[in-house]
Design an enzyme around this catalytic site. Structure first.
Site, mmCIF file in Angstrom:
data_model
loop_
_atom_site.group_PDB
_atom_site.id
_atom_site.type_symbol
_atom_site.label_atom_id
_atom_site.label_comp_id
_atom_site.label_asym_id
_atom_site.label_seq_id
_atom_site.Cartn_x
_atom_site.Cartn_y
_atom_site.Cartn_z
ATOM 1 N N GLU A 129 11.166 -17.897 -5.426
ATOM 2 C CA GLU A 129 10.049 -17.059 -5.853
ATOM 3 C C GLU A 129 9.261 -16.591 -4.637
ATOM 4 O O GLU A 129 9.335 -17.203 -3.566
ATOM 5 C CB GLU A 129 9.138 -17.837 -6.809
ATOM 6 N N ALA A 132 7.301 -19.436 -3.406
ATOM 7 C CA ALA A 132 7.953 -20.744 -3.412
ATOM 8 C C ALA A 132 9.391 -20.589 -2.946
ATOM 9 O O ALA A 132 10.305 -20.460 -3.746
ATOM 10 C CB ALA A 132 7.908 -21.373 -4.808
ATOM 11 N N GLY A 133 9.571 -20.548 -1.610
ATOM 12 C CA GLY A 133 10.913 -20.443 -1.045
ATOM 13 C C GLY A 133 11.540 -21.816 -0.915
ATOM 14 O O GLY A 133 12.119 -22.359 -1.855
ATOM 15 N N SER A 134 11.376 -22.427 0.248
ATOM 16 C CA SER A 134 11.887 -23.782 0.447
ATOM 17 C C SER A 134 11.171 -24.783 -0.450
ATOM 18 O O SER A 134 11.725 -25.817 -0.821
ATOM 19 C CB SER A 134 11.722 -24.194 1.919
ATOM 20 N N GLN A 341 27.983 -9.447 23.159
ATOM 21 C CA GLN A 341 27.887 -9.335 24.611
ATOM 22 C C GLN A 341 29.240 -8.996 25.227
ATOM 23 O O GLN A 341 29.324 -8.154 26.133
ATOM 24 C CB GLN A 341 27.355 -10.649 25.198
ATOM 25 N N GLU A 368 19.977 -20.832 1.296
ATOM 26 C CA GLU A 368 20.397 -22.127 0.752
ATOM 27 C C GLU A 368 19.915 -23.300 1.612
ATOM 28 O O GLU A 368 20.642 -24.253 1.862
ATOM 29 C CB GLU A 368 21.921 -22.169 0.560
ATOM 30 N N THR A 370 16.800 -23.637 4.843
ATOM 31 C CA THR A 370 16.643 -23.249 6.239
ATOM 32 C C THR A 370 17.117 -24.366 7.169
ATOM 33 O O THR A 370 17.315 -25.512 6.760
ATOM 34 C CB THR A 370 15.171 -22.951 6.555
#
Length: 386
Positions: A129, A132-134, A341, A368, A370
């Site tokens: 949300e 409300a991530g983690s 690179q 899924e 961090t």
């Protein structure tokens, strides 16, 4: 347990089949689709016919009767070529179908799983949300009983596979009550696509995964039957923790594939590109960079296969899954940077696969769980509170 993670003949046959599919079918088409931000419907349909969406599920539900190691193998081979296709499979299986298989009723399984295993429809998992991530315990979406229905209000963000033409359902986490100490009781509820009040926003404009469907969802008085509850009421939080533990193995396999794809493309380029009268691969600086990239991909592969083997054998795997996800996502970012690179200016051109890989790699350290969350989980498994 044995640490020999060499593949069985069956798993090796699957690997070769998906490898050929990725190079022969995905590679020629995905570049144009990616730049146009188009979902790869034809590719997904072919994956469905191959049985990839049913890999870890029993045949009685339309699956292939395989295991989570088989799913990881397919994800790694797809991600060696393109991550949008790989994450569509990962989310469709790990987040879309797996909650129903692990926690759903027999009726729910028989209604939804056969079509999900065949790739006819995709499922999504509405967890994250805006606020409300983690911190999934901070869920604000609510589901209230009214008669024989749930009435759902709230919103979700960053939800994969939620708005395609073949999306069939979203399993939504919502607060359905309060515990004695005031903490929310979270449950999981099936919301079929097209349910009145369920609105799917336009696709996000993203840095990467441009051929993957990712959207914000809103629920305004959405009514679904009480029978759409997945598992026990109030157990949604525990359910999604299990789903994420398994999903980290799948994301790790995907990240390993991206890391290996960076090696594949860079080795080819280093042999073909000439400067100052010789191939750039003749320079020890390039050789050492390639050696480091191959080492990282190899160790990431050992990590996710170890976690998958523990899951398949019924052993504890939470710590190993967190380690695999943390390491492989870091490796993917490192290899994508080094591949760019090595390619020099061409690595900044979208016509080269490594440019796509560079854009796709960073989200692997976020989605899924961090990298910071993975370190927390590993520390807890070592006996530290937090």
């Amino acid at each position: 347990m044995s640490l020999d993670h060499r593949l069985t003949p069956e798993h090796e046959e699957l690997r070769r089949t998906v490898e050929a599919f990725a190079h022969d079918v995905v590679a020629p088409k995905i570049g144009d689709l990616y730049e146009r931000h188009e979902f790869p419907y034809e590719i997904v349909a072919e994956m469905g016919r191959m049985g990839l969406f049913g890999l870890p599920f029993p045949e009685e539900y339309g699956g292939m009767g395989g295991d989570y190691l088989a799913l990881g193998i397919a994800l790694e081979e797809l991600a060696r070529v393109d991550s949008s296709v790989a994450i569509t499979l990962e989310a469709g299986v790990s987040l879309g179908a797996m909650p129903l298989y692990l926690f759903g009723t027999e009726e729910q399984k028989r209604e939804w799983l056969p079509r999900m295993c065949s790739g006819e429809i995709l499922g999504a998992f509405g967890l994250t949300e805006p606020g409300a991530g983690s911190d999934a315990g901070g869920t604000r979406t609510t589901a209230v009983r009214e008669g024989d229905e749930w009435v759902i209000n709230g919103s979700k963000c960053f939800i994969t596979n939620s708005g395609t033409d073949i999306t069939g359902l979203v399993t939504v986490t919502a607060v359905t009550g309060r515990k004695a100490d005031g903490r929310p009781e979270i449950s999981s509820i099936i919301v079929p696509s097209g349910t009145p009040g369920f609105t799917v926003a336009a696709p996000y404009s993203k840095v990467g995964w441009n051929s993957s469907d990712t959207r914000e969802l809103s629920f305004d008085g959405v009514r679904v039957p009480l029978a759409n509850l997945v598992g026990q009421e109030g157990r949604g939080y525990a359910q999604f923790l299990r789903i994420l533990d398994e999903g980290r193995i799948a994301i790790s396999a995907l990240a390993t594939g991206l890391a290996q794809g960076c090696v594949d493309e860079s080795v080819k380029y280093a042999k073909e590109r000439h400067a100052f009268g010789k191939s750039i691969g003749d320079n020890q600086a390039i050789q050492f960079k390639l050696a480091d990239m191959e080492m990282r991909a190899h160790m990431a592969r050992i990590g996710w296969r170890d976690a998958a083997s523990r899951l398949v054998s019924g052993e504890p795997f939470k710590k190993e899954a967190a380690i695999a996800k943390l390491y492989s996502s870091t490796v993917a970012v490192d290899n994508a940077r080094d591949a760019t690179q090595i390619h020099g200016g061409y690595g900044f051109m979208n016509e080269y696969p490594v440019a796509r890989m560079w854009r796709d790699s960073k989200i692997l350290e976020i989605g899924e769980g961090t990298s910071e969350v993975q370190r927390m989980l590993i520390a807890r498994e070592l006996g530290f509170a937090g």
